[in-house]
Design an enzyme around this catalytic site. Sequence first.
Site, short mmCIF file in Angstrom:
data_model
loop_
_atom_site.label_atom_id
_atom_site.label_comp_id
_atom_site.label_asym_id
_atom_site.label_seq_id
_atom_site.Cartn_x
_atom_site.Cartn_y
_atom_site.Cartn_z
CB CYS A 193 -0.93 0.00 1.20
SG CYS A 193 -1.97 -1.45 1.27
CG HIS A 252 -3.37 3.17 3.00
ND1 HIS A 252 -3.76 2.94 1.70
CD2 HIS A 252 -3.41 1.95 3.61
CE1 HIS A 252 -4.02 1.65 1.54
NE2 HIS A 252 -3.83 1.03 2.69
CG ASN A 307 -6.85 -1.04 1.53
OD1 ASN A 307 -6.14 -0.51 0.67
ND2 ASN A 307 -6.35 -1.66 2.58
O1 UT7 Z 1 -3.86 -1.67 3.70
C1 UT7 Z 1 -2.91 -2.18 4.58
C2 UT7 Z 1 -3.21 -1.86 5.96
N1 UT7 Z 1 -4.43 -2.47 6.39
C3 UT7 Z 1 -5.03 -1.99 7.47
O2 UT7 Z 1 -4.55 -1.02 8.00
C4 UT7 Z 1 -6.23 -2.71 8.02
C5 UT7 Z 1 -6.15 -2.69 9.54
N2 UT7 Z 1 -7.20 -3.39 10.22
C6 UT7 Z 1 -8.50 -3.03 10.23
O3 UT7 Z 1 -8.87 -2.10 9.53
C7 UT7 Z 1 -9.47 -3.71 11.15
O4 UT7 Z 1 -8.74 -4.51 12.06
C8 UT7 Z 1 -10.53 -4.60 10.43
C9 UT7 Z 1 -11.53 -3.72 9.69
C10 UT7 Z 1 -9.85 -5.53 9.46
C11 UT7 Z 1 -11.31 -5.44 11.45
O5 UT7 Z 1 -11.92 -4.60 12.42
P1 UT7 Z 1 -11.77 -4.92 13.98
O6 UT7 Z 1 -12.55 -3.91 14.69
O7 UT7 Z 1 -10.29 -4.99 14.26
O8 UT7 Z 1 -12.48 -6.30 14.10
P2 UT7 Z 1 -11.88 -7.68 14.65
O9 UT7 Z 1 -10.94 -8.26 13.64
O10 UT7 Z 1 -11.40 -7.50 16.02
O11 UT7 Z 1 -13.19 -8.57 14.66
C12 UT7 Z 1 -14.25 -8.32 15.60
C13 UT7 Z 1 -15.35 -9.33 15.40
C14 UT7 Z 1 -14.85 -10.77 15.37
O12 UT7 Z 1 -15.81 -11.57 16.00
P3 UT7 Z 1 -15.60 -12.07 17.50
O13 UT7 Z 1 -14.33 -12.87 17.48
O14 UT7 Z 1 -15.47 -10.83 18.34
O15 UT7 Z 1 -16.82 -12.88 17.78
C15 UT7 Z 1 -14.82 -11.10 13.90
O16 UT7 Z 1 -14.98 -12.46 13.64
O17 UT7 Z 1 -15.98 -9.10 14.12
C16 UT7 Z 1 -16.00 -10.32 13.38
N3 UT7 Z 1 -15.90 -9.99 11.96
C17 UT7 Z 1 -16.96 -9.67 11.21
N4 UT7 Z 1 -18.28 -9.61 11.49
C18 UT7 Z 1 -19.10 -9.24 10.50
C19 UT7 Z 1 -14.78 -9.88 11.20
N5 UT7 Z 1 -15.10 -9.52 9.95
C20 UT7 Z 1 -16.46 -9.38 9.93
C21 UT7 Z 1 -17.37 -9.01 8.93
N6 UT7 Z 1 -18.68 -8.95 9.25
N7 UT7 Z 1 -16.98 -8.70 7.67
#
Ligand code: UT7
Length: 331
Positions: free
Chosen positions: A114, A254, A284
């Site tokens: 990225c 970004h 993204n």
């Molecule tokens: O481009 C390169 C750089 N990339 C980035 O900078 C991305 C950085 N990361 C992020 O933007 C975020 O971490 C995400 C958007 C990818 C995820 O958001 P989060 O708030 O960190 O969510 P999480 O991974 O902690 O997941 C929370 C919950 C989980 O369920 P449990 O374990 O709490 O029951 C996931 O399984 O949300 C669940 N989950 C979803 N639920 C509905 C994960 N993806 C989804 C989804 N829809 N698409």
Amino acid sequence: MTRRARITGLGSYLPERVLTNQDLEKIVETSDEWIFSRTGMKERRLAAENEYTSDMGAKAAFAALKDANLKSEEVGMILVATSTPDYVFPSTAALIQHQLKALTIPALDIQAACTGFLYGLACAKAFVESGLYNHILVIATEKLSSVVNYKDRTTCVLFGDGAAAVVVSNQGEGFEIKEICLGADGEAAELLMLPAGGSRFPASEQTVASNMHYIKMEGQEVFKHAVRRMEMAANDCLQKANLPPEAIDWIIPHQANERIIDAIAKRFGVGSERVFKTVHKYGNTSASSIAIALDELVKQKDILVGQNLLLVAFGAGFTWGATILTKQKDL
Ligand code: UT7
């Protein structure tokens, strides 16, 4: 006379097909509410099946050349930032060079995920200021839909396709590339990667069966690194340019997640009215993300002579970087 690299033309290309959060609700167990509240995304664009990374890059490049009022024969070099090349080799840059009919000029791919557009911009600045070339095309283009697993809800909601390009020249009106700061650290490389298809895991039945040809990301961990590194890169760049944060008129981070964008803006005390976002409509787009946003900002807002733009990025590797662009008259 000192040669000072500046961006003299910009262009972008977004494919027509729109994939909305509601469309994703039909594919994986997710919801518009979850996606929007966690990422700020509403929709993203997807390339057609027979539309490739090089095709989108060439379209953006033609637009940037038109904007710079430059013919492809006048370009000295082509740099292409991408993590989703048409092939492992030959380079996507060589394929775009052919589409542009840019004779036999050198063409090179840059892999910095990225942050690739900023790495490309830094190389172009160095080549132009050294006197080696007068005009360089820096293109960022991605077909991320080709490496996204649409059964994995943790990644498939995040990414989109698109391209953007700039002409970097030693003369003409535009945006001087005042300062660029880049960095990388491979220690946590496995937190964001596409594991198979390289020399470590060549394609095999087993790599396909294990979904190793798709993007893998530890989202929460990457999130923390992204905020820290982008803040650091932006600070370094401001210091090097001897500018306080108040001197920044627009910040383009970004576009990986609106929460990351807002965290960066908050740390610099920059109000939301000075933060440019496309994350809601394109998601993204990796290397293309800040390049597309830059093109849209310049086309939509009246940037005045002397105003400063801060671009800051973070990606797999990890890699990161920031640049300060200053609107200027012909020097
Ligand atoms: O481009 C390169 C750089 N990339 C980035 O900078 C991305 C950085 N990361 C992020 O933007 C975020 O971490 C995400 C958007 C990818 C995820 O958001 P989060 O708030 O960190 O969510 P999480 O991974 O902690 O997941 C929370 C919950 C989980 O369920 P449990 O374990 O709490 O029951 C996931 O399984 O949300 C669940 N989950 C979803 N639920 C509905 C994960 N993806 C989804 C989804 N829809 N698409």
